[in-house]
Design a protein around this motif. Structure first.
Motif, mmCIF file in Angstrom:
data_model
loop_
_atom_site.group_PDB
_atom_site.id
_atom_site.type_symbol
_atom_site.label_atom_id
_atom_site.label_comp_id
_atom_site.label_asym_id
_atom_site.label_seq_id
_atom_site.Cartn_x
_atom_site.Cartn_y
_atom_site.Cartn_z
ATOM 1 N N GLN A 83 80.473 11.778 -69.502
ATOM 2 C CA GLN A 83 81.865 11.910 -69.931
ATOM 3 C C GLN A 83 81.898 12.585 -71.296
ATOM 4 O O GLN A 83 81.335 12.077 -72.259
ATOM 5 C CB GLN A 83 82.522 10.531 -70.015
ATOM 6 C CG GLN A 83 83.931 10.533 -70.571
ATOM 7 C CD GLN A 83 84.455 9.122 -70.810
ATOM 8 O OE1 GLN A 83 83.859 8.141 -70.386
ATOM 9 N NE2 GLN A 83 85.592 9.028 -71.508
ATOM 10 N N GLU A 85 84.237 14.030 -74.484
ATOM 11 C CA GLU A 85 85.535 13.881 -75.127
ATOM 12 C C GLU A 85 85.778 15.043 -76.088
ATOM 13 O O GLU A 85 84.824 15.679 -76.564
ATOM 14 C CB GLU A 85 85.602 12.546 -75.861
ATOM 15 C CG GLU A 85 85.637 11.343 -74.922
ATOM 16 C CD GLU A 85 86.785 11.414 -73.924
ATOM 17 O OE1 GLU A 85 87.936 11.670 -74.349
ATOM 18 O OE2 GLU A 85 86.536 11.249 -72.717
ATOM 19 N N TRP A 93 77.381 7.228 -68.135
ATOM 20 C CA TRP A 93 77.744 6.160 -67.204
ATOM 21 C C TRP A 93 76.583 5.894 -66.245
ATOM 22 O O TRP A 93 76.040 6.836 -65.648
ATOM 23 C CB TRP A 93 78.972 6.550 -66.388
ATOM 24 C CG TRP A 93 80.259 6.554 -67.152
ATOM 25 C CD1 TRP A 93 80.790 7.590 -67.868
ATOM 26 C CD2 TRP A 93 81.191 5.470 -67.263
ATOM 27 N NE1 TRP A 93 81.993 7.223 -68.424
ATOM 28 C CE2 TRP A 93 82.269 5.920 -68.067
ATOM 29 C CE3 TRP A 93 81.223 4.166 -66.764
ATOM 30 C CZ2 TRP A 93 83.361 5.118 -68.376
ATOM 31 C CZ3 TRP A 93 82.308 3.362 -67.073
ATOM 32 C CH2 TRP A 93 83.362 3.835 -67.872
ATOM 33 N N ARG A 108 79.042 2.188 -69.711
ATOM 34 C CA ARG A 108 78.867 3.463 -70.401
ATOM 35 C C ARG A 108 78.321 3.189 -71.797
ATOM 36 O O ARG A 108 78.556 2.125 -72.379
ATOM 37 C CB ARG A 108 80.174 4.258 -70.471
ATOM 38 C CG ARG A 108 81.237 3.658 -71.360
ATOM 39 C CD ARG A 108 82.436 4.597 -71.516
ATOM 40 N NE ARG A 108 83.388 4.076 -72.499
ATOM 41 C CZ ARG A 108 84.378 4.768 -73.036
ATOM 42 N NH1 ARG A 108 84.567 6.034 -72.673
ATOM 43 N NH2 ARG A 108 85.196 4.225 -73.926
ATOM 44 N N VAL A 138 80.777 10.908 -62.592
ATOM 45 C CA VAL A 138 81.984 11.385 -63.268
ATOM 46 C C VAL A 138 82.206 12.857 -62.953
ATOM 47 O O VAL A 138 81.254 13.643 -62.901
ATOM 48 C CB VAL A 138 81.863 11.188 -64.798
ATOM 49 C CG1 VAL A 138 82.998 11.881 -65.541
ATOM 50 C CG2 VAL A 138 81.829 9.700 -65.139
ATOM 51 N N MET A 140 84.280 15.857 -64.682
ATOM 52 C CA MET A 140 85.083 16.250 -65.831
ATOM 53 C C MET A 140 86.102 17.330 -65.472
ATOM 54 O O MET A 140 87.043 17.568 -66.226
ATOM 55 C CB MET A 140 84.183 16.716 -66.972
ATOM 56 C CG MET A 140 83.406 15.598 -67.650
ATOM 57 S SD MET A 140 84.448 14.211 -68.208
ATOM 58 C CE MET A 140 85.556 15.035 -69.355
ATOM 59 N N ARG A 143 88.703 14.854 -64.365
ATOM 60 C CA ARG A 143 88.711 13.624 -65.169
ATOM 61 C C ARG A 143 88.885 12.410 -64.257
ATOM 62 O O ARG A 143 89.792 11.594 -64.409
ATOM 63 C CB ARG A 143 89.780 13.649 -66.259
ATOM 64 C CG ARG A 143 89.406 14.515 -67.441
ATOM 65 C CD ARG A 143 90.261 14.235 -68.670
ATOM 66 N NE ARG A 143 90.010 12.913 -69.235
ATOM 67 C CZ ARG A 143 89.051 12.636 -70.125
ATOM 68 N NH1 ARG A 143 88.218 13.591 -70.521
ATOM 69 N NH2 ARG A 143 88.913 11.417 -70.602
ATOM 70 N N ILE A 145 86.449 9.293 -62.073
ATOM 71 C CA ILE A 145 85.180 8.594 -61.934
ATOM 72 C C ILE A 145 85.118 8.003 -60.534
ATOM 73 O O ILE A 145 86.119 7.520 -60.000
ATOM 74 C CB ILE A 145 85.013 7.496 -63.009
ATOM 75 C CG1 ILE A 145 83.629 6.841 -62.907
ATOM 76 C CG2 ILE A 145 86.131 6.463 -62.942
ATOM 77 C CD1 ILE A 145 83.298 5.929 -64.084
ATOM 78 N N LEU A 162 89.882 8.766 -64.696
ATOM 79 C CA LEU A 162 88.889 8.319 -65.671
ATOM 80 C C LEU A 162 89.529 7.562 -66.830
ATOM 81 O O LEU A 162 89.006 6.526 -67.272
ATOM 82 C CB LEU A 162 88.098 9.521 -66.193
ATOM 83 C CG LEU A 162 87.031 9.229 -67.255
ATOM 84 C CD1 LEU A 162 85.993 8.242 -66.749
ATOM 85 C CD2 LEU A 162 86.359 10.532 -67.698
#
Length: 286
Positions: A83, A85, A93, A108, A138, A140, A143, A145, A162
């Motif tokens: 993940q 950010e 995870w 996580r 995950v 991305m 977004r 999971i 997510l």
């Protein structure tokens, strides 16, 4: 949403017979941090099967190991998620809370080279009541999971937004459906999965065996794609990628999104105690 990757396109070699993982065991699963151009790879430690002890390796895109850490009592390493950010933070995870070698929850954490983590060091989540063998990944791009789990012994997938999952709101999953279509032989070993957009990719098959899966047949490895909107099998294709490898066991599948989507399949090779790994890719379109 991202277009699916055609499983019938030829596989191309990307990483070949690398011996850079810290433990001498096979690769279990892997995932990409595309922001920092890192590849994370899980292994079970040499003596860690029963306890669920894992080694998490961080590699560059040439397969060079940049560091590793240990996860004691986390699980089997069937899948892994990364993940990213906006502030550059990276969360890994994995499964956690191992019983009989498989994680019964998920967690996580941040990668820390040289560190050793136990369940007491992380916040473990149990998002699916009365389930077993929880294994996260995950996407991305969307977004989202996904968690593969077992309910009454039957493997299933459940997918969430997510951000909702991070906030511990498990009440409104995007999808929930049974695992299906991974291999023509229902008894073939399941070897991993990855989520990308509305596609869930699976890999299944066994190592070479002189009697049941001889090298002359180029293996029994299959890739498959499920449509997460319906849970239906959308495509399945046998792959002979890396057929010249010794041992050749499929281990893990991942999606690299940029610059064009790649479906990446992992292959373990060489003898016990000195395993190596290779990664082949099937390229999608921009």
């Amino acid at each position: 949403m991202a277009d699916p990757i055609d499983l019938a396109v030829p596989a191309e070699r990307w990483l070949w017979r690398k011996d850079t993982l810290l433990e001498p065991t096979v690769l279990q699963s892997f995932a990409f941090d595309e922001v920092h151009r890192h590849l994370y790879a899980l292994q079970i430690t040499r003596t860690g099967h029963a306890a669920g002890d894992l080694c998490l390796n961080r590699l560059d895109y040439q397969g060079k190991r940049l560091g590793a850490m240990y996860l004691r009592g986390f699980g089997h390493g069937v899948s892994i998620g990364v993940q990213n950010e906006p502030d550059g933070t990276v969360w890994i995870w994995t499964e956690a809370d191992a019983r009989n070698g498989y994680g019964q929850g998920v967690t996580r954490f941040h990668f820390a080279a040289g560190a050793v983590r136990t369940g007491a060091d992380v916040a473990i989540r149990h998002p699916i009541a009365a389930s077993a063998n929880n294994q996260p990944t995950v996407c991305m791009a969307s977004r989202r999971i996904a968690v593969r789990y077992r309910a009454s012994g039957v493997p299933r997938y459940r997918i969430w937004d997510l951000d909702a999952f991070v906030a511990r709101d498990y009440s409104d999953p995007v999808a929930d459906f049974p695992q299906t279509g991974a291999h023509p032989d229902a008894a073939a070993p399941f070897q991993g999965y990855a989520l990308h957009g509305d596609a869930l990719y699976q890999i299944a098959g066994s190592a070479y065996d002189a009697r049941t899966n001889p090298p002359a047949g180029h293996g029994d490895t299959y890739l498959s794609r499920l449509d997460v909107r319906t849970g239906a099998l959308a495509q399945r294709s046998r792959t002979e990628a890396g057929y010249s490898l010794t041992f050749r066991e499929p281990e893990g599948v991942a999606v690299r999104r940029l610059p064009v989507p790649w479906l990446c399949l992992g292959l373990a090779s060489e003898g016990e105690g000195a395993r190596r790994f290779s990664v082949y890719v099937k390229k999608g379109t921009a």
